[in-house]
Design an enzyme around this catalytic site. Structure first.
Site, PDB file in Angstrom:
ATOM      1  N   HIS A  59       6.820  -9.463   0.148  1.00 19.92           N
ATOM      2  CA  HIS A  59       6.136  -9.333   1.121  1.00 19.92           C
ATOM      3  C   HIS A  59       5.077 -10.451   1.116  1.00 19.92           C
ATOM      4  O   HIS A  59       3.894 -10.547   0.793  1.00 19.92           O
ATOM      5  CB  HIS A  59       5.151  -8.003   1.410  1.00 19.92           C
ATOM      6  N   LYS A 107      -6.704   0.584  -4.488  1.00 14.68           N
ATOM      7  CA  LYS A 107      -6.974   1.299  -3.278  1.00 14.68           C
ATOM      8  C   LYS A 107      -7.435   2.851  -3.578  1.00 14.68           C
ATOM      9  O   LYS A 107      -8.091   3.353  -2.677  1.00 14.68           O
ATOM     10  CB  LYS A 107      -5.756   1.102  -2.044  1.00 14.68           C
TER      11      LYS A 107
END
Length: 923
Positions: free
Chosen positions: A149, A585
């Site tokens: 990605h 996160k």
């Protein structure tokens, strides 16, 4: 901060300022000539005002007021102009860094840390025992892995033009005023800048995986094919010179990898066809380069048999070369190389299904392995050295030998990755279809492990040819079947690892093993042979809880006899991957970093007790919020015993271009990976000694406080997700066409389901940079407030402990790129005024607190006191961010106010591209 430092060093920074003015002037001329004087004059007024804001001569609102209400059709060239100003400033900075290194070397100053020269000096001073070195470097590996990605926002065309301008600027610096060629170099630069201005910055269509494969392979053409083998040869020679009694590094230490085309976690576009494409294109590149080099060698190795004597082995090779016995009859090396090219051509045609360029279709026998090619090339090398032609052998022939040894027939290892939830669904279906168990999910963990272990012992497949499976199971088995074919064609190194995302249990690992067995990759063995698998089964521990439990999971799976036998068959090597993005996160910056360190400590202990050789794979992103920062420092910040000669780490997004698009940069960055690995393996770099356990307990406390503060905002404050979505361009990140995978794993509004790239990128665009610091200030302040004398303890750890030093240094870097005045403008996009005021106040308070505590702990006067190069970079680039941020906020307000025209959307995407380029971290 940046102003005062630059004023103190006018001569050091003068070439940089001159380059920026020169390039900016050319860009300005181009804009004036092609967009007209009105557009140019507006851009100039905005630029001047932005610089006045930086010098604090006017308020921040000056630029915002100037741009307020700018028509979208006028805003577009403004955005493009400042995006290209930033890109050219970046280019000038890169040239300045190279210039400084050259001055450093020319002055005869000691080699700088992160260079192999500095590392060799440290190893020499340590007086290490060769047998200990050999043991620690057994199966040594440093593997940068390009991920599936990429967040590189520049298009390839833009990237290529920038590279040309860089080379032209270097040429220009070598020319004296009035020297022929100076004017021509300027004209060529002007042509390239015009090409930039006439090229669209953003893509109209989202990247396909096939595009990503091509993008990844372009770095081999740019640098990696030449640089990696050269470094491998140099490191091997340097270490063997120091410890000649040991056969150090029998395999190249630096071996690259890729996820592009094999990582299907959350990416529905990865299929069996894509796996084949990724592997075959990589192999085709390798074969093509080898054949090109053989052609050049045939041209250059023209020694005559009348003047040199060759070995019998080379004579035999020569006899097989060229069907016409009279052609090059007295040039044995040319004939031998022709024979090698013929066999390698046959090998490539067999593997790829077609004959590459420069291939020979003469019916030669294919080579069975890369080593067999090397054997023939080594024979030529030995013959040349025996006849005194070693100088010739050290050129192209040596480079080709090192390349084949490094890249084999596969070029790069293609990792496979999938989420554990998918594995469970497929295994459930297979077990039910085969009649082994009708309801696998209903089983306890212990029963699952028992069932899976038993299945791994049997050679009986679960499925027959007429099995009827769901689309998911069919696709997953198809991908693994393609991986089996790739291994059979290009060798086991072509698919070295199978990574299990969100791995939480022993059964998660055994489910992957069962799928590998069903695909024919894992061999269950017989009564007389142990099970084996050429593909390593790699658990990926991602959340803070999973990191904490990772060592227990590893210890438990090693207690399963069949799995233990697989590890033994792999030379007692077990790889574990650590996730930086989701842990951050999940729990915030400090808590995630400490969870990773603690996990490594525990995994090292499990490895010691179980007798395995642990290899850690670090899933680092480009930004600090996803594990970014200087790789050399990050490696040295690992716990003792966590490296042991082996290191894999992901390279993502714009970091790939920054590190590997130019030979000098690629060489330095790859050197730094090896330097850090050697030092962490062979030297005591942690520096805590008997103070280790008290320091660990202190960080346990700090991490818990930081996590609580982070959770209070991100997980526990009502409306936080709404604030995030409205105050950042996260919804628009998915439209930027920077990668093939969706922005979320699932269609939900949950932070946990949002991918780390858009999470980090959105906060970066809004200049909050929240994932790189939030919670740390509260943790430090609360701990010191309990006892003010503790501040000295933190300062001591910062000075002595690489881990703590690196954590705070990276935090400072990311906070220096934040700007809460600009962030306040983004907050105005939040429609709920009460929610806006509450959450922004929490962010602003923590931001101020974190800076205050950083300065108190480190003793620095400014955030970037220990990083002058970044301070200079911010000084040069950040005035160009001002109009980009202001215009982005304005365009977001228009879009959300109902103006959904294509021009408004395009303007937003252009600002995102420009800001990502300026910040040099898009996710």
């Amino acid at each position: 901060m940046g102003e005062s430092r630059i004023e103190m060093e006018p001569e050091a920074t003068r070439p940089l300022r001159e380059d920026i003015r020169f390039l900016g002037g050319i860009l300005g001329d181009t804009i004036r000539d092609h967009e007209g004087p009105e557009v140019f004059d507006l851009i100039e007024r905005v630029r001047i005002e932005a610089f006045r804001v930086r010098r604090e001569e006017v308020e921040r609102s000056a630029v915002a007021d100037m741009l307020d209400g700018t028509p979208t059709e006028v805003a577009i060239p403004l955005i493009r102009a400042f995006s290209y100003f930033v890109l050219l400033a970046n280019l000038a900075e890169d040239i300045q860094r190279d210039r400084r290194r050259a001055v450093h070397v020319a002055a005869g100053e000691p080699p700088q840390d992160s260079s192999l020269a500095a590392t060799y000096d440290k190893l020499d001073a340590a007086g290490l025992d060769g047998t200990v070195v050999a043991d620690l470097l057994t199966d040594a590996l440093v593997s940068p892995v390009i991920t599936a990605h990429p967040t590189e926002t520049r298009r390839r065309t833009v990237f290529d033009v920038q590279s040309k301008i860089t080379e032209l600027m270097r040429l220009r610096r070598r020319l004296e005023p009035g020297e022929p060629g100076l004017d021509e170099s300027e004209q060529r630069i002007r042509r390239e800048v015009l090409t930039l201005w006439r090229t669209a910055l953003i893509r109209l269509a989202r990247l396909r995986i096939q595009d990503e494969i091509s993008v990844g392979l372009r770095y081999y053409d740019l640098t990696l094919y030449d640089v990696i083998p050269a470094i491998n040869a140099q490191v091997r020679a340097a270490l063997r010179t120091r410890w000649p009694a040991e056969d150090l590094l029998p395999r190249p230490i630096l071996r690259p990898g890729s996820w592009i085309g094999g990582d299907r976690d959350g990416n529905p576009f990865v299929t069996a066809e894509v796996v084949h494409t990724a592997a075959e294109q990589a192999a085709a590149y390798a074969f093509g380069r080898y054949l090109d080099e053989l052609v050049e060698l045939e041209k250059s190795l023209s020694q005559s048999a009348r003047l040199v004597q060759v070995t019998p082995r080379v004579a035999d090779l020569a006899a097989a070369g060229y069907p016409d016995p009279g052609l090059f009859a007295d040039e044995p090396y040319r004939r031998a190389l022709h024979a090698i090219r013929a066999r390698l051509s046959a090998t490539a045609e067999l593997a790829l299904g077609e004959l590459p360029e420069h291939g020979l279709d003469v019916g030669a026998a294919p080579y069975p392995s890369p080593q067999s090619v090397l054997d023939d090339l080594d024979a030529i090398d030995e013959s040349m050295r025996a006849s005194g032609d070693g100088l010739l052998a050290d050129d192209r022939l040596a480079a080709l030998r090192h390349a084949i040894e490094t890249f084999g027939f596969h070029l790069q290892g293609l990792d496979m990755r999938q989420n554990s939830e998918v594995h469970e669904q497929v295994v459930t279906e297979l077990l039910a279809w085969s009649g082994v168990h009708p309801d696998y999910p209903s089983l306890s963990e212990a029963r699952r492990v028992e069932l899976l272990a038993a299945e791994l012992r049997t050679r009986r497949p679960l499925l027959g040819p007429n099995a009827q499976l769901s689309e998911l199971a069919t696709k997953e088995l198809g991908v693994l079947g393609a991986a089996k074919e790739v291994i059979d064609t290009f060798g086991a190194a072509a698919v070295p690892n199978y990574i299990i995302s969100m791995c939480t249990s022993v059964s998660d690992m055994l489910e992957a093993a069962l799928l590998l067995k069903e695909s024919g990759i894992l061999d269950p063995g017989t009564a007389d042979t142990a099970p084996s698998c050429p593909v390593g089964i790699v658990p990926l521990f991602e959340t803070i809880e999973d990191l904490s439990a990772g060592a227990s999971t590893l210890a438990a799976v090693l207690e399963v006899p069949v799995y233990r036998e697989l590890v033994e068959a792999a030379g007692m090597r077990q790889e574990v991957m650590l996730g930086y993005s989701d842990s951050n996160k999940d729990g915030g910056y400090l808590a995630a970093n400490w969870a990773l360190y603690r996990a490594e400590l525990d995994l090292v202990e499990v490895a010691r007790k179980s007798g395995i050789r642990l290899r850690l794979f670090h899933g680092r992103g480009g930004t600090v919020g996803r594990g970014g920062g200087r790789s050399y420092d990050a490696i040295l910040a690992q716990p003792a015993g966590a490296v042991r000669g082996s290191l894999r780490l992901t390279e993502q997004g714009e970091v790939i271009a920054a590190k590997y698009s130019e030979s000098g940069a690629a060489h330095r960055n790859l050197e730094s990976l090896i330097a850090g690995t050697l030092e962490s393996t062979l030297l005591d770099v942690e520096g805590l000694g008997d103070d280790a356990e008290p320091a660990y307990e202190l960080l346990d406390d700090l991490a818990a406080r930081a996590r609580a503060a982070y959770a209070n905002l991100v997980h526990d404050t009502p409306g936080f997700v709404e604030y995030f979505r409205e105050s950042t361009p996260v919804a628009e990140v998915g439209d930027l066409n920077i990668g093939s995978r969706p922005a979320s794993r699932k269609p939900t509004n949950s932070v946990s389901d949002l991918r780390a790239i858009p999470w980090v990128m959105a906060w970066s665009q809004a200049r909050v940079m929240l994932p790189g610091w939030y919670g740390t200030g509260t943790a430090l302040e609360d701990w010191v407030d309990d006892d003010p004398a503790r501040l000295a303890r933190l300062t001591d750890l910062y000075q002595r402990w690489p881990f703590f030093n690196t954590v705070l240094s990276n935090l400072a870097q990311v906070m220096a790129k934040s700007d809460l005045d600009i962030a306040a403008r983004y907050a105005e996009l939040v429609t709920d005024e009460t929610l806006r005021a509450k959450i922004f106040a929490m962010i602003a308070d923590e931001h101020a607190r974190t800076i205050r505590m950083y300065l108190a702990v480190t003793g620095h006067a400014e955030l970037l006191s220990d990083n002058p190069s970044l301070a200079e970079s911010i000084h040069n680039r950040f005035p160009y961010l001002e109009p980009l941020n202001q215009l982005q906020v304005d365009l977001l307000a228009r879009l959300r106010g109902g103006d959904d025209s294509e021009l408004v959307k395009r303007g937003i995407l252009l600002t995102m591209n420009g800001l990502a380029t300026a910040l040099r971290n898009s996710g």
